[in-house]
Scaffold this motif. Structure first.
Motif, PDB file in Angstrom:
ATOM      1  N   ASP A  56      62.543  29.537  43.101  1.00 36.40           N
ATOM      2  CA  ASP A  56      62.900  29.370  41.685  1.00 36.40           C
ATOM      3  C   ASP A  56      63.108  30.701  40.979  1.00 36.40           C
ATOM      4  O   ASP A  56      64.059  30.871  40.220  1.00 36.40           O
ATOM      5  CB  ASP A  56      61.802  28.578  40.965  1.00 36.40           C
ATOM      6  N   TYR A  57      62.189  31.656  41.220  1.00 34.37           N
ATOM      7  CA  TYR A  57      62.235  32.907  40.463  1.00 34.37           C
ATOM      8  C   TYR A  57      62.395  34.148  41.351  1.00 34.37           C
ATOM      9  O   TYR A  57      62.395  35.258  40.836  1.00 34.37           O
ATOM     10  CB  TYR A  57      60.970  33.046  39.617  1.00 34.37           C
ATOM     11  N   VAL A  80      61.292  41.195  52.198  1.00 32.70           N
ATOM     12  CA  VAL A  80      61.607  41.990  51.007  1.00 32.70           C
ATOM     13  C   VAL A  80      61.920  41.001  49.886  1.00 32.70           C
ATOM     14  O   VAL A  80      62.898  40.246  49.970  1.00 32.70           O
ATOM     15  CB  VAL A  80      62.790  42.936  51.249  1.00 32.70           C
ATOM     16  N   ARG A  81      61.086  41.003  48.855  1.00 34.74           N
ATOM     17  CA  ARG A  81      61.212  40.016  47.779  1.00 34.74           C
ATOM     18  C   ARG A  81      61.995  40.603  46.610  1.00 34.74           C
ATOM     19  O   ARG A  81      61.695  41.699  46.130  1.00 34.74           O
ATOM     20  CB  ARG A  81      59.823  39.573  47.323  1.00 34.74           C
ATOM     21  N   THR A  82      63.002  39.865  46.179  1.00 36.50           N
ATOM     22  CA  THR A  82      63.798  40.270  45.012  1.00 36.50           C
ATOM     23  C   THR A  82      63.715  39.181  43.950  1.00 36.50           C
ATOM     24  O   THR A  82      63.640  37.989  44.267  1.00 36.50           O
ATOM     25  CB  THR A  82      65.269  40.508  45.395  1.00 36.50           C
ATOM     26  N   ASN A  83      63.717  39.590  42.680  1.00 37.74           N
ATOM     27  CA  ASN A  83      63.614  38.646  41.572  1.00 37.74           C
ATOM     28  C   ASN A  83      64.963  38.018  41.263  1.00 37.74           C
ATOM     29  O   ASN A  83      66.032  38.576  41.580  1.00 37.74           O
ATOM     30  CB  ASN A  83      63.076  39.343  40.324  1.00 37.74           C
TER      31      ASN A  83
END
Length: 228
Positions: A56-57, A80-83
Motif C-alpha cells: 500500500d505505502y 531494498v524498500r522504497t516509499n
C-alpha cells in the motif's frame, strides 16, 4: 472557463516534466557525486533485481546479491524498500525494473532481516558497470577491504566447484548407464555362441557313436571268421 481548464492542464503537464528536477533539488549538489554517496552510505552492493512486491505505502525490491563492495553481510538476498506516494518526500525514490543489474548505495533499516533503504534515493542507484569507479573511490577513502574481495572470490570458486561436481556426477551416472547397457549386450551376444557350441556337441556325439558301433561289428565279424 475553457481557457482556465487549458492553463490548469498545461501547468500540470509542466509540473510532471519538472518533477525529476524538483526531486534532485532536494539534495545538495555534491549528493550526485560518488565520494559524497559513499560517505553517506552504510553499505554498497552489486546485484540483480529478482522480484518486485508492491504494497500500500511501499515497494519491496528483492535484490539477488552478486558482490558486496563495502561493509558486507553474509546473505545472498536483500530487500531494498522504497516509499510510494506523490508528495515531495517520495519523488526522490529510486525505481527498479526486474532483472536489472544495479550498484546500490544503502542505508540500514533492518540489516538483521536484510531490509534496507536507498541512502540518497535515486541518486544512489548506479549501473553495475560503475563498479570500478566506486572501488577506486573506496580505496581512496581507505574503505576498500581486500578481505571482502577474497570472500567474493571464494564464493565464486565455490559456485564453480559445485557446478563442476554436479557435472561430474552427471557424467558418472551416464557412464554407469552405458556400462550397464554394454554388459547386457555382451551377455545377450554370448548366449547364441553357447547355444551354437551345444548344438555342435550334440550333432557330433551321435556321429561318433555310429562310427564306434560299426567298428565293433567289423571287429566281431573278423574274430568269428578267424575262429572258424
Amino acid at each position: 472557463m475553457k481557457r482556465l481548464s487549458f492553463f490548469l492542464t498545461l501547468f500540470t503537464f509542466i509540473l510532471l516534466l519538472l518533477a525529476p528536477n524538483l526531486a534532485a533539488a532536494l539534495f545538495t549538489p555534491e549528493a550526485a557525486e560518488i565520494p559524497y554517496q559513499i560517505n553517506n552510505s552504510d553499505r554498497i552492493v552489486i546485484g540483480t533485481v529478482s522480484k518486485i512486491d508492491v504494497a500500500d505505502y511501499y515497494t519491496n525490491n528483492t535484490i539477488t546479491v552478486k558482490e558486496w563492495l563495502y561493509n558486507p553481510l553474509p546473505t545472498k538476498t536483500i530487500i531494498v524498500r522504497t516509499n510510494i506516494g506523490t508528495n515531495a518526500s517520495t519523488e526522490d525514490e529510486a525505481e527498479f525494473n526486474k532483472n536489472e543489474s544495479v550498484l546500490l548505495m544503502l542505508k540500514d533499516q533492518r540489516p538483521d532481516k536484510g531490509i534496507f533503504y536507498m541512502s540518497l534515493g535515486f541518486l544512489g542507484k548506479h549501473p553495475a558497470t560503475d563498479r570500478n569507479i566506486v572501488i577506486e573511490e573506496l580505496k581512496a577513502q581507505g574503505k576498500w577491504s581486500e578481505e571482502n574481495q577474497i570472500e567474493n572470490k571464494t564464493d565464486e570458486i565455490k559456485q564453480i566447484e559445485n557446478a563442476e561436481y554436479v557435472e561430474q556426477e552427471e557424467n558418472q551416472t551416464e557412464n554407469k548407464t552405458n556400462d550397464i547397457g554394454m554388459t547386457e549386450n555382451t551377455g545377450t551376444e554370448g548366449e547364441p555362441e553357447k547355444n551354437s557350441n551345444q548344438t555342435q556337441k550334440s550333432n557330433t556325439t551321435p556321429f561318433m557313436s555310429s562310427v564306434s558301433v560299426i567298428a565293433v561289428m567289423l571287429g566281431a565279424v573278423v574274430y568269428i571268421r578267424r575262429n572258424r
